[in-house]
Design a protein around this motif. Structure first.
Motif, PDB file in Angstrom:
ATOM      1  N   ALA A 163     -94.497  49.843 -11.848  1.00 24.20           N
ATOM      2  CA  ALA A 163     -93.476  50.844 -12.180  1.00 24.20           C
ATOM      3  C   ALA A 163     -92.120  50.227 -12.517  1.00 24.20           C
ATOM      4  CB  ALA A 163     -93.336  51.837 -11.030  1.00 24.20           C
ATOM      5  N   PHE A 164     -91.682  49.256 -11.724  1.00 22.57           N
ATOM      6  CA  PHE A 164     -90.325  48.778 -11.920  1.00 22.57           C
ATOM      7  C   PHE A 164     -90.115  48.024 -13.225  1.00 22.57           C
ATOM      8  CE2 PHE A 164     -90.035  50.244  -7.629  1.00 22.57           C
ATOM      9  CZ  PHE A 164     -88.832  50.923  -7.711  1.00 22.57           C
ATOM     10  N   PRO A 165     -90.997  47.086 -13.564  1.00 19.57           N
ATOM     11  CA  PRO A 165     -90.836  46.463 -14.882  1.00 19.57           C
ATOM     12  C   PRO A 165     -90.869  47.493 -16.008  1.00 19.57           C
ATOM     13  CG  PRO A 165     -92.431  45.254 -13.573  1.00 19.57           C
ATOM     14  CD  PRO A 165     -92.114  46.497 -12.815  1.00 19.57           C
ATOM     15  N   MET A 166     -91.728  48.508 -15.843  1.00 16.46           N
ATOM     16  CA  MET A 166     -91.808  49.536 -16.887  1.00 16.46           C
ATOM     17  C   MET A 166     -90.453  50.159 -17.143  1.00 16.46           C
ATOM     18  SD  MET A 166     -94.962  51.938 -17.409  1.00 16.46           S
ATOM     19  CE  MET A 166     -95.802  52.379 -15.932  1.00 16.46           C
ATOM     20  N   MET A 167     -89.715  50.423 -16.064  1.00 15.28           N
ATOM     21  CA  MET A 167     -88.423  51.074 -16.219  1.00 15.28           C
ATOM     22  C   MET A 167     -87.515  50.264 -17.128  1.00 15.28           C
ATOM     23  SD  MET A 167     -87.336  52.410 -12.543  1.00 15.28           S
ATOM     24  CE  MET A 167     -88.455  53.252 -11.477  1.00 15.28           C
ATOM     25  N   PHE A 168     -87.537  48.946 -16.953  1.00 13.56           N
ATOM     26  CA  PHE A 168     -86.610  48.132 -17.723  1.00 13.56           C
ATOM     27  C   PHE A 168     -87.157  47.786 -19.106  1.00 13.56           C
ATOM     28  CE2 PHE A 168     -85.307  47.830 -13.359  1.00 13.56           C
ATOM     29  CZ  PHE A 168     -83.954  48.126 -13.501  1.00 13.56           C
ATOM     30  N   LEU A 169     -88.463  47.529 -19.158  1.00  9.52           N
ATOM     31  CA  LEU A 169     -89.042  47.142 -20.444  1.00  9.52           C
ATOM     32  C   LEU A 169     -89.109  48.310 -21.419  1.00  9.52           C
ATOM     33  CD1 LEU A 169     -91.901  44.793 -19.251  1.00  9.52           C
ATOM     34  CD2 LEU A 169     -89.701  44.198 -20.257  1.00  9.52           C
ATOM     35  N   SER A 170     -89.093  49.527 -20.889  1.00  9.91           N
ATOM     36  CA  SER A 170     -89.285  50.672 -21.771  1.00  9.91           C
ATOM     37  C   SER A 170     -88.018  51.062 -22.503  1.00  9.91           C
ATOM     38  CB  SER A 170     -89.727  51.871 -20.949  1.00  9.91           C
ATOM     39  OG  SER A 170     -88.668  52.213 -20.074  1.00  9.91           O
ATOM     40  N   GLY A 171     -86.879  50.510 -22.107  1.00 11.01           N
ATOM     41  CA  GLY A 171     -85.651  50.965 -22.733  1.00 11.01           C
ATOM     42  C   GLY A 171     -85.201  52.304 -22.216  1.00 11.01           C
ATOM     43  N   SER A 172     -85.655  52.656 -21.009  1.00 11.92           N
ATOM     44  CA  SER A 172     -85.204  53.915 -20.431  1.00 11.92           C
ATOM     45  C   SER A 172     -83.747  53.824 -20.013  1.00 11.92           C
ATOM     46  CB  SER A 172     -86.039  54.259 -19.200  1.00 11.92           C
ATOM     47  OG  SER A 172     -87.355  54.511 -19.583  1.00 11.92           O
ATOM     48  N   PHE A 173     -83.362  52.663 -19.544  1.00  7.39           N
ATOM     49  CA  PHE A 173     -81.999  52.503 -19.036  1.00  7.39           C
ATOM     50  C   PHE A 173     -81.076  51.853 -20.063  1.00  7.39           C
ATOM     51  CE2 PHE A 173     -83.819  52.027 -14.492  1.00  7.39           C
ATOM     52  CZ  PHE A 173     -84.103  53.382 -14.487  1.00  7.39           C
ATOM     53  N   PHE A 174     -81.605  50.859 -20.760  1.00 10.33           N
ATOM     54  CA  PHE A 174     -80.796  50.156 -21.745  1.00 10.33           C
ATOM     55  C   PHE A 174     -81.568  50.145 -23.053  1.00 10.33           C
ATOM     56  CE2 PHE A 174     -80.647  48.097 -17.589  1.00 10.33           C
ATOM     57  CZ  PHE A 174     -79.367  48.465 -17.212  1.00 10.33           C
ATOM     58  N   PRO A 175     -80.865  50.228 -24.161  1.00 11.91           N
ATOM     59  CA  PRO A 175     -81.563  50.163 -25.436  1.00 11.91           C
ATOM     60  C   PRO A 175     -82.296  48.837 -25.538  1.00 11.91           C
ATOM     61  CG  PRO A 175     -79.287  50.839 -25.739  1.00 11.91           C
ATOM     62  CD  PRO A 175     -79.419  50.436 -24.316  1.00 11.91           C
ATOM     63  N   THR A 176     -83.515  48.885 -26.024  1.00 13.54           N
ATOM     64  CA  THR A 176     -84.295  47.648 -26.094  1.00 13.54           C
ATOM     65  C   THR A 176     -83.706  46.670 -27.089  1.00 13.54           C
ATOM     66  OG1 THR A 176     -85.708  48.800 -27.634  1.00 13.54           O
ATOM     67  CG2 THR A 176     -86.501  48.607 -25.382  1.00 13.54           C
ATOM     68  N   GLY A 177     -82.819  47.156 -27.947  1.00 16.91           N
ATOM     69  CA  GLY A 177     -82.165  46.277 -28.915  1.00 16.91           C
ATOM     70  C   GLY A 177     -81.393  45.160 -28.239  1.00 16.91           C
ATOM     71  N   SER A 231     -89.675  56.105 -32.670  1.00 13.78           N
ATOM     72  CA  SER A 231     -89.674  55.689 -31.267  1.00 13.78           C
ATOM     73  C   SER A 231     -88.517  54.729 -30.971  1.00 13.78           C
ATOM     74  CB  SER A 231     -90.991  55.010 -30.936  1.00 13.78           C
ATOM     75  OG  SER A 231     -91.065  53.798 -31.643  1.00 13.78           O
ATOM     76  N   ASP A 232     -87.690  54.474 -31.986  1.00 16.39           N
ATOM     77  CA  ASP A 232     -86.642  53.472 -31.849  1.00 16.39           C
ATOM     78  C   ASP A 232     -85.420  54.066 -31.158  1.00 16.39           C
ATOM     79  OD1 ASP A 232     -84.731  51.567 -32.097  1.00 16.39           O
ATOM     80  OD2 ASP A 232     -84.770  51.471 -34.286  1.00 16.39           O
ATOM     81  N   THR A 233     -85.163  53.614 -29.935  1.00 15.67           N
ATOM     82  CA  THR A 233     -84.061  54.209 -29.180  1.00 15.67           C
ATOM     83  C   THR A 233     -82.706  53.817 -29.755  1.00 15.67           C
ATOM     84  OG1 THR A 233     -84.294  52.340 -27.717  1.00 15.67           O
ATOM     85  CG2 THR A 233     -85.304  54.387 -27.026  1.00 15.67           C
ATOM     86  N   ASN A 234     -82.628  52.616 -30.351  1.00 17.99           N
ATOM     87  CA  ASN A 234     -81.348  52.173 -30.894  1.00 17.99           C
ATOM     88  C   ASN A 234     -80.929  52.973 -32.115  1.00 17.99           C
ATOM     89  OD1 ASN A 234     -80.894  49.676 -29.208  1.00 17.99           O
ATOM     90  ND2 ASN A 234     -82.990  49.435 -29.951  1.00 17.99           N
TER      91      ASN A 234
END
Ligand SMILES: Nc1ncnc2c1ncn2[C@@H]1O[C@H](COP(=O)(O)OP(=O)(O)OP(=O)(O)O)[C@@H](O)[C@H]1O
Ligand SMILES: [Mg+2]
Lengths: 420, 298
Positions: free
Chosen positions: A345-359, A182-185
């Motif tokens: 919904a909006f926090p989910m978008m950012f916290l999920s790493g959909s837009f930026f790697p959570t790393g 599940s690691d996007t990085n």
């Protein structure tokens, strides 16, 4: 015709014939993709941390070739490398150092013992064979240009080459890359590891692969930022369409008395929900395909949808429609439930790493991402569209399916199908 | 079984407020039954309870022998009824034909609706978007959708509100034809003329209660008497005396007198000094005025 199909037919027409709704569900995401694409083009995806354990050590020092490989990785400026001593168990070492004890939010590359020797041996064998083949064909194709005396000498040399080649074997060197599915990085790291390995291969042996990474799903092309967030954007918009779509449509129809009229027919709550979800699935698929096409035309991102992509979108729509139904059902007032959906919904978008790697986020936020349903949806889409890695697909789709079942179960229960 | 609908001591409370306050009535199969009442009387609440879309507090309601409070019975009822809600609205982007077709499809089987559109004068509009229709046309689409599956009972909640007199007459004709085809029709209205013209039985509803319930003729006979006389008196002081002998209602400078029989009529005309007199046959309006105490038509 089954009743939910009638519901699908009218709700889809209702959606499709409303230009404003179509704009917000499909064109708006496209506009955002465009903006993201241009704003982040060239910025790359920041740095990604990685542990490397170099087991190719002779007399306590790393072999020159393995050091050169690590150096090359370092020079990409994308990886933030920490070394693990060669004698320890890499996994537990990394686990102990990791800020997060619960999830394996780290990546490990293991360079095997004999990395240098085998690479060089293979390179030697390949070069010998290449040289032998070249000389041999030169000799037979261009015999008339070579004086007979020299032919004999060359043939003797060829014989010697052949015996060397017989003793040298072409082997494979396998780098092991450990990461959480599940690691996007991990995707970025693996892309770089592969590209550098490719470069070494072509330098040493002129193109033949000697150095491989254990997970070969990634092709030579390394990831661009659009590669990264195309699936994320698709996921985020399929999610918002799902959460708001069914709930807002139902709320608006309820307000205008359309639902009340349906209540007095044999149509059941389940027919209504099924038909509406089907509409949302079709909208979600349209959105996905349009985004993929657009990304290809504008950014040359090659994301090829397959059956798993369609499945992922369908399951995602079900999950988030379920979530929307929960909001709509539990909070009676339309405005309040919309606001609540926004807040979620909006926090989910950012916290999920959909837009930026959570790393790029602090560790605490990184672990939050594991509790965000959208994480698994965008990871599933990223796996099916970009990396084509089966483990990621199965893992993320599995979790997403469970989430979908829970949400839709509560959602069906929460939706009211009677007047007070 | 000749009863289509049987309601006994039905109560619907919102908090402490009783929107429907213990009403009882029976609707026979094949008749037109009207609930006539002012705004907020509880007509819609009652009709929606019978349509199985609203719960109730206590009492008893049966439709075609089924108990509306039981989910399993409600499922059967919903197959057998057709409904025009108050302020009908539907998917606004659908075309007229699609709307009616959609409702037809909800009942399984094949349902032709060309004739229905024809008789409601909608044939030429079948490809118009619902959103683009006038209010009256929308209402007619609602009526078409309510009967497209040939229901046994048709519930019409204020079917002619907002229609012009011509369309209203058209709808009345349509309702009469439905009755001729054996349908039971339950309608609510606040138009006296409509109730009087169409209904076999009328329940006059006010503040959650049924104040009077009978055939239009008997209601008029009972509450309106045989004639009503509108007098403009020469001497206003006479009014008090007349009010002692007869049932009267004051209206501006006129007084309306309800007369039980012709002998009384003669007596009134001989004994009273009037400036102007008009003798009329009482209507449902007069009944309503007396039962409810308000005049709806003003
Ligand atoms: N959901 C509700 N919550 C609280 N009160 C309600 C609710 N629905 C209706 N009422 C009240 O119940 C009463 C009866 O309403 P109802 O709609 O049945 O009247 P009606 O006879 O159909 O009136 P109209 O001619 O205006 O349509 C009204 O006072 C109304 O305010
Ligand atoms: Mg009403």
């Amino acid at each position: 015709m089954m009743k939910f199909l009638s519901v699908f037919s009218v709700t889809f027409k209702q959606w499709f014939r409303s230009p404003a709704t179509v704009f917000f569900s499909i064109l708006f995401p496209l506009v955002l993709l465009l903006i993201f694409g241009f704003v982040f083009a060239g910025i790359g995806s920041g740095t990604t941390s990685i542990y490397i354990q170099n087991q190719d050590v002779v007399n306590g020092t790393s072999t020159p070739l393995s050091s050169a490989y690590i150096d090359a990785l370092n020079h990409t400026n994308v990886l933030d490398i920490s070394l693990i001593p060669s004698g320890v168990d890499a996994r537990s070492y990394a686990q102990n150092l990791s800020s997060n004890q619960f999830f394996s939010s780290y990546r490990i590359l293991i360079i095997p013992p004999g990395f240098q020797n085998e690479t060089l041996a293979s390179a030697y064998a390949i070069r010998l064979n290449t040289t032998y083949d070249t000389l041999n064909s030169t000799l037979s194709d261009f015999a008339q240009f070579i004086p007979p005396n020299d032919t004999a000498i060359i043939q003797a040399g060829l014989g010697a080459l052949k015996s060397y080649a017989a003793n040298a074997t072409v082997g494979n060197v396998t780098l092991t890359f450990l990461s959480d599915p599940s690691d996007t990085n991990a995707l970025i790291a693996r892309g770089i590891i592969n590209s550098v390995a490719m470069a070494f291969n072509s330098q040493l042996v002129g193109g033949s692969s000697v150095i491989n990474t254990q997970d070969q799903s990634l092709n030579a092309r390394s990831l661009t930022s659009v590669d990264y967030y195309l699936p994320g954007l698709i996921a985020a918009f399929v999610m918002t369409n799902g959460i708001f779509g069914l709930t807002n449509i139902t709320a608006d129809l309820r307000k205008r008395g359309v639902i009340r009229r349906l209540l007095s027919t044999p149509l059941t709550k389940l027919d209504w929900i099924l038909g509406n979800i089907l509409t949302q699935v079709v909208i979600g698929l349209m959105l996905t395909l349009v985004m993929i096409l657009f990304a290809f035309l504008v950014f040359r991102v090659v994301a090829i949808p397959d059956a798993f992509t369609l499945l992922a979108v369908a399951i995602g729509v079900v999950a988030f429609s379920g979530l929307g139904m929960i909001f709509g059902g539990l909070v009676k007032n339309v405005e309040t439930s919309s606001a609540l959906a926004n807040v979620v919904a909006f926090p989910m978008m950012f916290l999920s790493g959909s837009f930026f790697p959570t790393g790029l986020y602090p560790p605490i936020i990184q672990s939050i991402s594991y509790f965000i349903p959208l994480t698994y949806f965008s990871n599933a889409l990223r796996s099916t569209l970009i990396t084509k890695d089966m483990t990621g697909i199965v893992f993320n789709l599995g979790i997403l399916s469970v989430i979908a079942m829970v949400f839709i179960g509560i959602g069906v229960w929460a939706i009211r199908w009677k007047e007070n | 079984m000749d009863e289509a609908i049987v309601v006994g001591s039905l109560v619907k409370r919102y908090g402490s407020f009783a929107a429907v306050d213990g009403i009882s009535f029976t609707v026979n199969k094949g008749e037109i039954f009207s609930l006539l009442g002012p705004n907020g009387a509880g007509k819609t609440t009652t009709i929606e309870i019978l349509e199985c879309i609203r719960s109730y507090t206590s009492g008893d309601a049966r439709v075609l022998g089924y108990d509306v409070s039981k989910p399993r019975d409600a499922r059967e009822i919903k197959k057998l009824i057709g409904v025009l809600p108050q302020d009908f609205s539907t998917f606004e982007n659908l075309k007229v034909g699609e709307v009616v077709g959609f409702f037809a499809g909800l009942y399984g089987g094949k349902h032709e609706y060309d004739d229905i559109l024809q008789s409601l004068d909608l044939s030429n509009d079948r490809n118009k978007k619902f959103d683009d229709l006038s209010g009256g046309m929308k209402q007619k689409v609602g009526i078409a959708s309510a009967i497209v599956h040939e229901p046994e009972i048709v519930f019409l909640d204020e079917p002619t509100t907002g229609l012009d007199p011509g369309s209203r007459r058209e709808v009345w004709k349509f309702i009469t034809r439905l009755k001729e085809r054996g349908k039971t029709i339950f309608l609510t209205t606040h138009y006296m003329e409509e109730a009087q013209l169409l209904s076999d039985h009328i329940g006059i509803m006010n503040r959650g209660k049924i104040a009077a319930l009978d055939t239009p003729q008997r209601l008029i006979a009972q509450y309106g008497g045989c004639k009503k006389v509108e007098l403009k008196l020469k001497d206003e002081s006479l009014a008090a005396k007349i009010s002692q002998d007869f049932e009267t209602v004051r209206k501006n400078d006129k007084i309306t007198v309800y007369i039980k029989n012709t002998r009384d009529l003669n007596r009134l005309m001989v004994e009273t000094d009037y400036e102007d007199i008009e003798v009329m046959t009482p209507t449902l309006e007069d009944v309503f005025l007396k039962v409810v105490g308000i005049n709806l038509e003003e």
